[in-house]
Design a protein around this motif. Structure first.
Motif, PDB file in Angstrom:
ATOM      1  N   VAL A   6       0.814  -1.322   0.077  1.00  0.00           N
ATOM      2  CA  VAL A   6       0.047  -0.001   0.080  1.00  0.00           C
ATOM      3  C   VAL A   6       0.921   1.236   0.019  1.00  0.00           C
ATOM      4  CG1 VAL A   6      -1.793   1.314   1.207  1.00  0.00           C
ATOM      5  CG2 VAL A   6      -1.854  -1.256   1.150  1.00  0.00           C
ATOM      6  N   ASP A   7       0.521   2.162  -0.988  1.00  0.00           N
ATOM      7  CA  ASP A   7       1.192   3.401  -1.080  1.00  0.00           C
ATOM      8  C   ASP A   7       0.138   4.504  -0.221  1.00  0.00           C
ATOM      9  OD1 ASP A   7       2.035   5.965  -1.659  1.00  0.00           O
ATOM     10  OD2 ASP A   7       1.805   5.866  -3.586  1.00  0.00           O
ATOM     11  N   GLN A   8       0.779   4.850   0.957  1.00  0.00           N
ATOM     12  CA  GLN A   8      -0.175   5.858   1.726  1.00  0.00           C
ATOM     13  C   GLN A   8      -0.807   7.064   1.012  1.00  0.00           C
ATOM     14  OE1 GLN A   8      -1.623   4.614   4.396  1.00  0.00           O
ATOM     15  NE2 GLN A   8      -0.350   2.624   4.342  1.00  0.00           N
ATOM     16  N   THR A   9       0.053   7.612   0.117  1.00  0.00           N
ATOM     17  CA  THR A   9      -0.647   8.562  -0.606  1.00  0.00           C
ATOM     18  C   THR A   9      -1.781   8.379  -1.748  1.00  0.00           C
ATOM     19  OG1 THR A   9       1.081   8.527  -2.363  1.00  0.00           O
ATOM     20  CG2 THR A   9       1.701   9.762  -0.397  1.00  0.00           C
ATOM     21  N   ASP A  10      -1.819   6.934  -1.767  1.00  0.00           N
ATOM     22  CA  ASP A  10      -2.610   6.736  -2.900  1.00  0.00           C
ATOM     23  C   ASP A  10      -3.987   6.041  -2.066  1.00  0.00           C
ATOM     24  OD1 ASP A  10      -3.708   6.030  -5.329  1.00  0.00           O
ATOM     25  OD2 ASP A  10      -2.611   4.187  -5.869  1.00  0.00           O
ATOM     26  N   ARG A  11      -4.984   6.913  -2.117  1.00  0.00           N
ATOM     27  CA  ARG A  11      -6.113   6.753  -1.053  1.00  0.00           C
ATOM     28  C   ARG A  11      -7.228   6.572  -2.036  1.00  0.00           C
ATOM     29  NH1 ARG A  11      -9.147  10.126   2.280  1.00  0.00           N
ATOM     30  NH2 ARG A  11      -8.208  11.770   1.165  1.00  0.00           N
ATOM     31  N   ARG A  34      -7.317  -3.425  -2.866  1.00  0.00           N
ATOM     32  CA  ARG A  34      -6.275  -4.718  -2.723  1.00  0.00           C
ATOM     33  C   ARG A  34      -5.548  -4.851  -3.944  1.00  0.00           C
ATOM     34  NH1 ARG A  34      -5.950  -9.338  -4.524  1.00  0.00           N
ATOM     35  NH2 ARG A  34      -7.795  -9.618  -5.171  1.00  0.00           N
ATOM     36  N   GLN A  35      -6.438  -4.593  -5.134  1.00  0.00           N
ATOM     37  CA  GLN A  35      -5.593  -4.757  -6.684  1.00  0.00           C
ATOM     38  C   GLN A  35      -4.598  -3.913  -6.803  1.00  0.00           C
ATOM     39  OE1 GLN A  35      -8.876  -5.481  -9.497  1.00  0.00           O
ATOM     40  NE2 GLN A  35      -9.807  -7.224  -8.412  1.00  0.00           N
ATOM     41  N   VAL A  36      -4.938  -2.558  -6.273  1.00  0.00           N
ATOM     42  CA  VAL A  36      -4.072  -1.529  -6.978  1.00  0.00           C
ATOM     43  C   VAL A  36      -3.096  -1.200  -5.676  1.00  0.00           C
ATOM     44  CG1 VAL A  36      -5.763  -0.697  -8.661  1.00  0.00           C
ATOM     45  CG2 VAL A  36      -5.932   0.296  -6.299  1.00  0.00           C
ATOM     46  N   GLY A  37      -3.222  -1.704  -4.753  1.00  0.00           N
ATOM     47  CA  GLY A  37      -2.242  -1.104  -3.657  1.00  0.00           C
ATOM     48  C   GLY A  37      -2.622  -0.105  -2.981  1.00  0.00           C
ATOM     49  N   ALA A  38      -3.737   0.325  -2.940  1.00  0.00           N
ATOM     50  CA  ALA A  38      -4.193   1.756  -2.252  1.00  0.00           C
ATOM     51  C   ALA A  38      -4.656   1.517  -0.814  1.00  0.00           C
ATOM     52  CB  ALA A  38      -5.336   2.506  -3.038  1.00  0.00           C
ATOM     53  N   ASP A 113      -8.111  14.841  -2.304  1.00  0.00           N
ATOM     54  CA  ASP A 113      -6.979  14.341  -2.438  1.00  0.00           C
ATOM     55  C   ASP A 113      -6.966  13.026  -2.888  1.00  0.00           C
ATOM     56  OD1 ASP A 113      -7.141  13.662  -0.046  1.00  0.00           O
ATOM     57  OD2 ASP A 113      -5.121  14.438   0.681  1.00  0.00           O
ATOM     58  N   ALA A 114      -8.007  12.360  -3.177  1.00  0.00           N
ATOM     59  CA  ALA A 114      -8.062  10.934  -3.200  1.00  0.00           C
ATOM     60  C   ALA A 114      -7.949  10.538  -4.555  1.00  0.00           C
ATOM     61  CB  ALA A 114      -9.391  10.236  -2.496  1.00  0.00           C
ATOM     62  N   ARG A 115      -7.521   9.164  -4.786  1.00  0.00           N
ATOM     63  CA  ARG A 115      -7.514   8.524  -6.208  1.00  0.00           C
ATOM     64  C   ARG A 115      -8.766   8.430  -6.809  1.00  0.00           C
ATOM     65  NH1 ARG A 115      -3.908   3.643  -7.881  1.00  0.00           N
ATOM     66  NH2 ARG A 115      -4.822   3.076  -9.637  1.00  0.00           N
TER      67      ARG A 115
END
Length: 162
Positions: A6-11, A34-38, A113-115
């Protein structure tokens, strides 16, 4: 598929209100995260009724002793726990937050600021949707990030019941 780090900036933000539609949205958001690591943030909104208190001899019911914040937080935690339990071993961590305000505004603010913002539907028809307003419609029109609207699960009848 293996869970990605998980990249914590990718929310991803998901709206949760305890309805079947929000459970479906949370389930979808957990799988996508889970699939994109967010990371995943489940947000519940609450607000005092506009006519809180006595009005024409009517006193609205009071959740959890009159504390709307506690009621919203409890609903959020129970919904997340139920969906996590049904995820069959997913390692996605879900951060929860309960915020006072109108659901559409709370969700668009939380997703600034979310994905991605994920919301469910309650399955109101066209006329009811016009009368009640639509949180999902507002989010689609005003969010600063892409929005996924997950439809409410369709109730299926059991052939054994017929």
């Amino acid at each position: 598929m293996k869970d990605l780090p998980v990249d914590q900036t990718d929310r991803i933000v998901v709206g949760v209100d305890g309805s079947a539609g929000s459970e479906a949205a949370l389930h979808w958001a957990m799988e996508y995260a889970r699939q994109v690591g967010a990371s995943l943030s489940a947000v519940a909104a609450w607000q005092y009724p506009s006519m809180y208190g006595y009005s024409w001899g009517y006193l609205p019911s009071m959740p959890d002793g009159g504390n709307f914040a506690i009621s919203a937080e409890k609903c959020l935690e129970e919904t997340v726990a139920r969906v996590v339990k049904n995820q069959n071993g997913s390692t996605v961590q879900v951060a929860t937050r309960s915020v006072e305000g109108h659901p559409a505004q709370v969700l668009t603010d939380a997703a600034r600021d979310a994905r991605l913002l994920v919301v469910g539907t309650r399955g109101h028809g066209t006329f009811a949707g016009v009368l009640l307003g639509s949180v999902s419609q507002h989010c689609v029109q005003h969010a600063s990030c892409p929005v996924v609207v997950v439809p409410q699960p369709v109730a299926t009848s059991d052939p054994a019941d017929e």
